[in-house]
Design an enzyme around this catalytic site. Structure first.
Site, PDB file in Angstrom:
ATOM      1  N   SER A 148       0.835  -1.203   0.000  1.00  0.00           N
ATOM      2  CA  SER A 148       0.000   0.000   0.000  1.00  0.00           C
ATOM      3  C   SER A 148       0.870   1.253   0.000  1.00  0.00           C
ATOM      4  O   SER A 148       1.676   1.432  -0.906  1.00  0.00           O
ATOM      5  CB  SER A 148      -0.966  -0.049   1.187  1.00  0.00           C
ATOM      6  OG  SER A 148      -2.029   0.849   1.012  1.00  0.00           O
ATOM      7  N   ASP A 278      -9.602  -6.198  -4.420  1.00  0.00           N
ATOM      8  CA  ASP A 278      -9.168  -4.984  -3.710  1.00  0.00           C
ATOM      9  C   ASP A 278     -10.162  -3.852  -3.964  1.00  0.00           C
ATOM     10  O   ASP A 278     -10.366  -3.441  -5.100  1.00  0.00           O
ATOM     11  CB  ASP A 278      -7.773  -4.579  -4.199  1.00  0.00           C
ATOM     12  CG  ASP A 278      -7.108  -3.533  -3.307  1.00  0.00           C
ATOM     13  OD1 ASP A 278      -7.829  -2.721  -2.698  1.00  0.00           O
ATOM     14  OD2 ASP A 278      -5.872  -3.520  -3.238  1.00  0.00           O
ATOM     15  N   HIS A 306      -7.612  -5.812  -0.214  1.00  0.00           N
ATOM     16  CA  HIS A 306      -6.443  -4.934  -0.115  1.00  0.00           C
ATOM     17  C   HIS A 306      -5.450  -5.422   0.938  1.00  0.00           C
ATOM     18  O   HIS A 306      -4.244  -5.239   0.793  1.00  0.00           O
ATOM     19  CB  HIS A 306      -6.905  -3.510   0.222  1.00  0.00           C
ATOM     20  CG  HIS A 306      -5.796  -2.509   0.226  1.00  0.00           C
ATOM     21  ND1 HIS A 306      -5.078  -2.192  -0.914  1.00  0.00           N
ATOM     22  CD2 HIS A 306      -5.266  -1.752   1.238  1.00  0.00           C
ATOM     23  CE1 HIS A 306      -4.168  -1.275  -0.612  1.00  0.00           C
ATOM     24  NE2 HIS A 306      -4.252  -1.001   0.682  1.00  0.00           N
TER      25      HIS A 306
END
Length: 337
Positions: A148, A278, A306
């Site tokens: 991320s 995601d 995610h």
């Protein structure tokens, strides 16, 4: 039954009752303390040691296992509002002969938080480079892993400091420019437009909001007890103002697309891991990266959102190990040619 035997059971029962009652009290009254104990326990079980290192007056906190050897060291960068311990579920499945380093990102957990610090992606990349230099981790090129926000930082780092990095793994990285916004990004833009920064979905302040965030970030529907949700919130609330400041910085014009702007400068072998479901960062980003990075391998995970590291830790570890083995073997073959 003999009275002594009865007394023995009473004493044994009382002895057992004390830790049980302590656990129940912690669970009900101090769930955040229980969460901290949980991480301490797992670090200890997995052999991860916590250390601190300083660059001038700036402190970095990190955990590590093993020593540098003939295989590349692995540096792992966590995501927004997380901490070094988020990698423990993956570390569990990584070989113990690898040198692992998990660092708290700037302003997170045990790493210095300063109102003067540059929290942009470029600023974070510079801080991570300082950390690398402090540990002399770049004495030999290392394998860099990020997820991320940490994936965005890792990708830009590989572009800025190519000689430091032997190979790269980006797990659903931020920082890409999509042709169309998904629902999550649309909602964020609406919040930015209304200046309602208190309602950012990734910064929960109640157990209900924490539950919503977990549902947003994961495809697997974890059944988390209310007390644990409360504990997770209690741990985060003191830091929420910082998280808001950081969030606004990384979605600013300066940082928002920094990985996109630098992905063609990434020259090292790269692995992309992304959950197909995601909802935060669209999986089509994997294809974007694959088209821009020459030596790139893409792994898309079914039934995964995610939070790849949390949902599929064993699979993530295996993919990293297999990728490292393929890159390492290729390098050895080149030396033999």
């Amino acid at each position: 039954m003999d009275l002594d035997v009865v007394n023995m059971f009473v004493i044994a029962g009382g002895t057992l009752a004390i830790p049980i009652l302590a656990f129940v009290a912690s669970f009900l009254l101090w769930p955040s303390a229980l969460i901290r104990i949980y991480y301490w326990y797992w670090r200890r079980t997995l052999g991860m040691q916590v250390r601190y290192v300083h660059h001038e007056d700036y402190q970095f906190c990190y955990s590590f296992r093993g020593r540098p050897g003939h295989k590349p060291s692995i540096l792992m960068l966590h995501g927004f509002s997380a901490h070094k311990d988020m990698w423990l579920s993956v570390v569990k499945f990584l070989p113990k002969n690898l040198h692992l380093v998990c660092v708290d990102m700037p302003g997170h957990e045990g790493t210095t938080r300063s109102s003067l610090d540059d929290l942009s992606i470029d600023g974070q990349v510079k801080r991570i480079h300082q950390f690398v230099e402090c540990l002399k981790l770049n004495k030999k090129p290392f394998h860099l892993v990020g997820t991320s926000m940490g994936g965005q930082v890792a990708g830009v780092y590989a572009a800025y400091y190519p000689s430091d990095v032997s190979s790269l793994c980006l797990v659903c990285p931020a920082g890409l420019q999509y042709s169309t916004d998904n629902q999550f990004v649309q909602r964020l833009k609406e919040l930015q437009g209304s200046a309602a920064v208190e309602k950012i979905p990734l910064i929960p302040s109640t157990p209900e909001e924490m539950s919503e965030m977990l549902q947003l970030c994961s495809y697997v529907r974890f059944k988390v007890p209310q007390q644990i949700l409360q504990g997770l919130v209690d741990v985060r609330i003191p830091h929420n103002n910082f998280y808001r400041k950081l969030f606004l910085e990384i979605v600013s014009e300066k940082s928002r697309y920094s990985l996109h702007q630098n992905m063609d400068k990434i020259k090292v072998p790269t692995q992309i891991i992304w959950g197909k479901q995601d909802q935060v960062l669209d999986v089509s980003g994997a294809d974007m990266l694959a088209k821009s990075i020459a030596n790139c391998q893409v792994e898309l995970l079914e039934n995964c959102g995610h939070s790849v590291v949390m949902e599929r830790p064993r699979k993530t570890a295996k993919l990293i190990i297999d990728f490292l083995a393929s890159v390492h073997n290729t390098d050895n073959n080149k030396k033999l040619d």
